[in-house]
Design an enzyme around this catalytic site. Structure first.
Site, PDB file in Angstrom:
ATOM      1  N   GLU A 216      -5.446  -8.351  -1.079  1.00 46.11           N
ATOM      2  CA  GLU A 216      -6.156  -8.163   0.193  1.00 46.11           C
ATOM      3  C   GLU A 216      -7.610  -7.868  -0.107  1.00 46.11           C
ATOM      4  O   GLU A 216      -7.920  -7.020  -0.954  1.00 46.11           O
ATOM      5  CB  GLU A 216      -5.613  -6.970   0.987  1.00 46.11           C
ATOM      6  CG  GLU A 216      -4.305  -7.202   1.674  1.00 46.11           C
ATOM      7  CD  GLU A 216      -3.880  -6.025   2.545  1.00 46.11           C
ATOM      8  OE1 GLU A 216      -4.762  -5.328   3.123  1.00 46.11           O
ATOM      9  OE2 GLU A 216      -2.666  -5.786   2.636  1.00 46.11           O
TER      10      GLU A 216
ATOM     11  N   GLU B 248       0.834  -1.209   0.000  1.00 45.95           N
ATOM     12  CA  GLU B 248       0.000   0.000   0.000  1.00 45.95           C
ATOM     13  C   GLU B 248       0.868   1.258   0.000  1.00 45.95           C
ATOM     14  O   GLU B 248       0.841   2.054   0.932  1.00 45.95           O
ATOM     15  CB  GLU B 248      -0.943  -0.012   1.202  1.00 45.95           C
ATOM     16  CG  GLU B 248      -1.957  -1.139   1.134  1.00 45.95           C
ATOM     17  CD  GLU B 248      -3.041  -1.057   2.206  1.00 45.95           C
ATOM     18  OE1 GLU B 248      -2.784  -0.481   3.257  1.00 45.95           O
ATOM     19  OE2 GLU B 248      -4.143  -1.576   1.957  1.00 45.95           O
TER      20      GLU B 248
HETATM   21  C1  BGP Z   1      -4.485  -2.767   4.917  1.00 42.85           C
HETATM   22  C2  BGP Z   1      -3.161  -3.302   5.350  1.00 42.85           C
HETATM   23  C3  BGP Z   1      -3.202  -4.535   6.154  1.00 42.85           C
HETATM   24  C4  BGP Z   1      -4.475  -4.817   6.893  1.00 42.85           C
HETATM   25  C5  BGP Z   1      -5.737  -4.337   6.231  1.00 42.85           C
HETATM   26  C6  BGP Z   1      -6.976  -4.335   7.092  1.00 42.85           C
HETATM   27  O1  BGP Z   1      -4.410  -1.385   4.986  1.00 42.85           O
HETATM   28  O2  BGP Z   1      -2.291  -3.552   4.265  1.00 42.85           O
HETATM   29  O3  BGP Z   1      -2.043  -4.560   6.897  1.00 42.85           O
HETATM   30  O4  BGP Z   1      -4.404  -4.622   8.227  1.00 42.85           O
HETATM   31  O5  BGP Z   1      -5.601  -3.069   5.670  1.00 42.85           O
HETATM   32  O6  BGP Z   1      -6.991  -3.212   7.908  1.00 42.85           O
HETATM   33  P1  BGP Z   1      -7.289  -3.254   9.445  1.00 42.85           P
HETATM   34  O7  BGP Z   1      -6.331  -4.226  10.020  1.00 42.85           O
HETATM   35  O8  BGP Z   1      -7.080  -1.887   9.914  1.00 42.85           O
HETATM   36  O9  BGP Z   1      -8.694  -3.696   9.586  1.00 42.85           O
END
Ligand code: BGP
Length: 474
Positions: free
Chosen positions: A371, A179
């Site tokens: 993701e 990201e």
């Molecule tokens: C993205 C990241 C992850 C992950 C995901 C979910 O921004 O790459 O590391 O955590 O989001 O977000 P969160 O954990 O805040 O729910």
């Protein structure tokens, strides 16, 4: 028709959110270790509250993670049981170079990942490795100012050279920065940036981003030189921005917001800075040095594929009084047509198709969804079993949208790794309560629990999805 035969189904994690063992195996301290849970988390992630060492007043959930460091064999066996064809994970930079600027790598760190990759191969799981998922050694931040300093490019080059050499043949898919656009929104978490009072944050963020972009191009070059089989991708926190209305002011706002994110991928995918960015830099008095050599490397070493995280679409309005809601990386205008998760993130499966099409139209390179998932509070029974129909339904709808994108739009998709196939620490909130997994981990927000792993209902469901290559979604 349907999904390609070799479609890479799987799941994705990040070292800092699951490994724990933050002082074992010769590992050094990183920014991600010292981001606390609780009310100070956000100011620290923003780089406005300086925290470069743990103190006794806070809890730091990444230090323990879900202790994957000691459970990886068990966890990978469960991924294997689900039929994963791919496991996306990240390397902790500080396991390889504890301070970041050493000449020689830490063998214990390399051996750990080598064994983890061999474990994956036992189950015919293709590793997809994120070289940097938010982490930056604290020593590099204290000594050099982190990515503000072009010296980081050299340290990163050293890191990737070691990784590509050591894991040649074991790993073929690499992502340079997770990201990468996160640097604009959570700069300490995303890139270890800490601001001095009065510092021009915009200038600093783009300077650091510039160094990451150069480093990413070098990594792509080195990856291909060491092993022509290597495929290197960039990674965007994606989600198309809709305009709140058909008022041209809103439409312009939406386009402008998207460019903020696309900027990074424009550079990584096309090899040069887009004209709108150059104009923006002039207006903001941002001066970025680019040596002829770096410029050439950037031009000649664009990424092989584009990866993305997708949780939701976004929305923009020229009217600042319109209601907003939470989202991945940053808040967005609330879209009245969408429902939200318990954490306020909007749910928009068709938005995935729209986002994928927009990226494919723009870049014409293969895409990889690395993701996607639903963060929800689970209630396990006494055996640790969770009836997570809400999660199944979220994933089912997104897989359907993905299928349409392939079948009806002809977009080239390499794979799909859901976020957090095993429960892990939330990046934005530091909670364990916000769970994404097919596998439940007995651990609470205070760090209490047995760490026992149990299968949720979604475990068997996803197994069936993979076994049928995305045909059986019921
Ligand atoms: C993205 C990241 C992850 C992950 C995901 C979910 O921004 O790459 O590391 O955590 O989001 O977000 P969160 O954990 O805040 O729910």
């Amino acid at each position: 028709m349907g999904f390609p035969k070799d479609f890479l189904w799987g799941g994705a994690t990040a070292a800092n959110q699951c490994e724990g063992a933050y002082r074992e195996g010769g590992r050094g301290l990183a920014n991600v270790d010292v981001i606390p849970a609780g009310k100070d988390r956000y100011p620290v992630m923003l780089g406005r509250q300086k925290m470069l060492a743990p103190d006794g007043a806070h809890r730091y959930p990444a230090m323990q993670g879900i202790d994957l460091y000691h459970h990886y064999k068990e966890d990978i066996a469960l991924f294997g049981e689900m039929g994963f064809r791919c496991y996306r994970m990240s390397i902790a930079w500080t396991r390889i170079f504890p301070n970041g600027d050493e000449e020689e790598p830490n063998e214990e760190g390399l051996a750990f990942y080598e064994d983890l990759f061999r474990e994956c191969r036992k189950y015919h799981i293709e590793p997809l490795v994120t070289i940097t998922h938010f982490d930056c050694p604290i020593h590099l931040i204290e000594q050099y100012g982190g990515w503000k300093n072009p010296k980081l490019i050299d340290f990163y080059r050293r890191l990737v050279t070691v990784l590509f050499t050591r894991f040649k043949g074991l790993v073929h898919y690499w992502l340079t920065f997770n990201e990468i656009n996160m640097i604009l929104h959570l700069p300490f978490m995303g890139a270890g940036l800490v601001f001095e009072p009065g510092e021009n944050e915009t200038q600093t963020k783009y300077l650091a981003a510039h160094h990451e972009l150069i480093a990413s191009a070098w990594a792509t070059k080195i990856a291909h030189e060491i092993d022509p089989e290597n495929k290197v991708g960039c990674m965007l926190a994606a989600g198309m921005t809709y305009s709140y209305s058909c008022n041209p002011e809103d439409v312009w706002k939406g386009m402008d917001k998207d460019r903020e994110s696309y900027f990074f991928i424009d550079v990584q995918s096309r090899g040069y800075y887009p004209s709108y960015a150059q104009k923006f830099f002039q207006r903001e008095h941002i001066q970025l040095e680019l040596s002829p050599e770096d410029q050439r490397v950037m031009r000649e070493n664009t990424v092989d594929f584009i990866s993305l995280s997708y949780y939701s679409s976004r929305c923009a309005s020229a009217d600042p009084s319109i209601d907003t809601t939470a989202g991945n990386a940053f808040a967005t205008v609330r879209n009245p047509y969408l429902k939200t998760s318990e954490w306020g993130w909007q749910i928009d499966p068709l938005g995935l198709r729209i986002t994928l099409n927009s990226l494919y139209d723009r870049y014409q390179k293969p895409l990889f969804i690395v993701e996607n998932g639903l963060g929800a509070a689970d209630t396990p029974d006494e055996n640790g079993y969770v009836e997570d129909d809400y999660r199944i339904s979220y994933l089912r709808e997104h897989i359907r949208a993905m299928k349409d994108t392939i079948e009806l739009d002809g977009v080239e998709l390499l794979g799909y790794t859901t976020w957090g196939p095993i429960d892990l620490v939330s990046a934005s909130t530091g909670e364990m309560k916000k769970r994404y997994g097919f596998i439940y981990v007995d651990l609470d927000d205070e760090g209490n629990g047995t760490l026992r792993r149990t299968k949720k209902k979604s475990f068997d469901w996803y197994k069936k999805v993979i076994a049928s290559n995305g045909e059986d979604l019921d």
